[in-house]
Design a protein around this motif. Structure first.
Motif, PDB file in Angstrom:
ATOM      1  N   SER A   1      -4.327   7.680   0.208  1.00 14.79           N
ATOM      2  CA  SER A   1      -4.532   8.176   1.567  1.00 14.79           C
ATOM      3  C   SER A   1      -4.310   9.678   1.572  1.00 14.79           C
ATOM      4  CB  SER A   1      -3.544   7.512   2.525  1.00 14.79           C
ATOM      5  OG  SER A   1      -3.746   6.129   2.552  1.00 14.79           O
TER       6      SER A   1
ATOM      7  N   TYR B   1      -7.349   0.117  -4.350  1.00 19.11           N
ATOM      8  CA  TYR B   1      -6.749   1.040  -3.391  1.00 19.11           C
ATOM      9  C   TYR B   1      -7.199   2.460  -3.664  1.00 19.11           C
ATOM     10  CZ  TYR B   1      -3.451  -2.620  -2.050  1.00 19.11           C
ATOM     11  OH  TYR B   1      -2.890  -3.770  -1.593  1.00 19.11           O
ATOM     12  N   ASP B   2      -7.222   3.281  -2.624  1.00 12.24           N
ATOM     13  CA  ASP B   2      -7.511   4.703  -2.730  1.00 12.24           C
ATOM     14  C   ASP B   2      -6.315   5.444  -2.118  1.00 12.24           C
ATOM     15  OD1 ASP B   2      -8.886   7.014  -3.272  1.00 12.24           O
ATOM     16  OD2 ASP B   2     -10.263   6.842  -1.579  1.00 12.24           O
TER      17      ASP B   2
ATOM     18  N   PHE C   1      -1.338   4.443   0.039  1.00 10.96           N
ATOM     19  CA  PHE C   1      -2.623   3.979  -0.464  1.00 10.96           C
ATOM     20  C   PHE C   1      -3.290   3.136   0.615  1.00 10.96           C
ATOM     21  CE2 PHE C   1      -0.173   4.806  -4.249  1.00 10.96           C
ATOM     22  CZ  PHE C   1      -1.086   5.356  -5.123  1.00 10.96           C
ATOM     23  N   THR C   2      -4.607   3.176   0.654  1.00  6.91           N
ATOM     24  CA  THR C   2      -5.393   2.402   1.610  1.00  6.91           C
ATOM     25  C   THR C   2      -6.283   1.439   0.838  1.00  6.91           C
ATOM     26  OG1 THR C   2      -5.434   4.302   3.099  1.00  6.91           O
ATOM     27  CG2 THR C   2      -7.071   2.581   3.493  1.00  6.91           C
ATOM     28  N   PRO C   3      -6.265   0.136   1.182  1.00  8.39           N
ATOM     29  CA  PRO C   3      -7.154  -0.794   0.486  1.00  8.39           C
ATOM     30  C   PRO C   3      -8.613  -0.484   0.838  1.00  8.39           C
ATOM     31  CG  PRO C   3      -5.971  -1.905   2.265  1.00  8.39           C
ATOM     32  CD  PRO C   3      -5.434  -0.519   2.174  1.00  8.39           C
TER      33      PRO C   3
ATOM     34  N   GLU D   1     -11.677  -5.692  -1.826  1.00  7.40           N
ATOM     35  CA  GLU D   1     -10.903  -6.868  -2.226  1.00  7.40           C
ATOM     36  C   GLU D   1     -11.853  -7.977  -2.666  1.00  7.40           C
ATOM     37  OE1 GLU D   1      -8.062 -10.230  -0.189  1.00  7.40           O
ATOM     38  OE2 GLU D   1      -7.902  -8.182   0.521  1.00  7.40           O
TER      39      GLU D   1
ATOM     40  N   PRO E   1       0.796  -1.231   0.000  1.00  8.62           N
ATOM     41  CA  PRO E   1       0.000   0.000   0.000  1.00  8.62           C
ATOM     42  C   PRO E   1       0.830   1.284   0.000  1.00  8.62           C
ATOM     43  CG  PRO E   1      -0.118  -1.066   2.111  1.00  8.62           C
ATOM     44  CD  PRO E   1       0.623  -1.994   1.192  1.00  8.62           C
TER      45      PRO E   1
END
Length: 46
Positions: free
Chosen positions: A45, A42-43, A25-27, A30, A6
């Motif tokens: 952060s 991912y988005d 990045f933050t998951p 999934e 991430p």
């Protein structure tokens, strides 16, 4: 093979063009497919 983490760090073989800037990045989602492959979204952060 691509190891997904991430965060984007290091030098090595470039996957992205332009200057390097660490990005977290933050998951957020999934999905595990029947063959065992994981699709992770991912988005960035903030």
């Amino acid at each position: 093979m691509l190891k997904v983490d991430p965060s984007i760090i290091g030098d090595g073989i470039r996957l992205f063009s332009g200057p390097f800037a660490p990005t977290r990045f933050t998951p957020v989602d999934e999905v595990t497919l029947p063959g065992g492959v994981r699709v992770v979204t991912y988005d960035r952060s903030t």
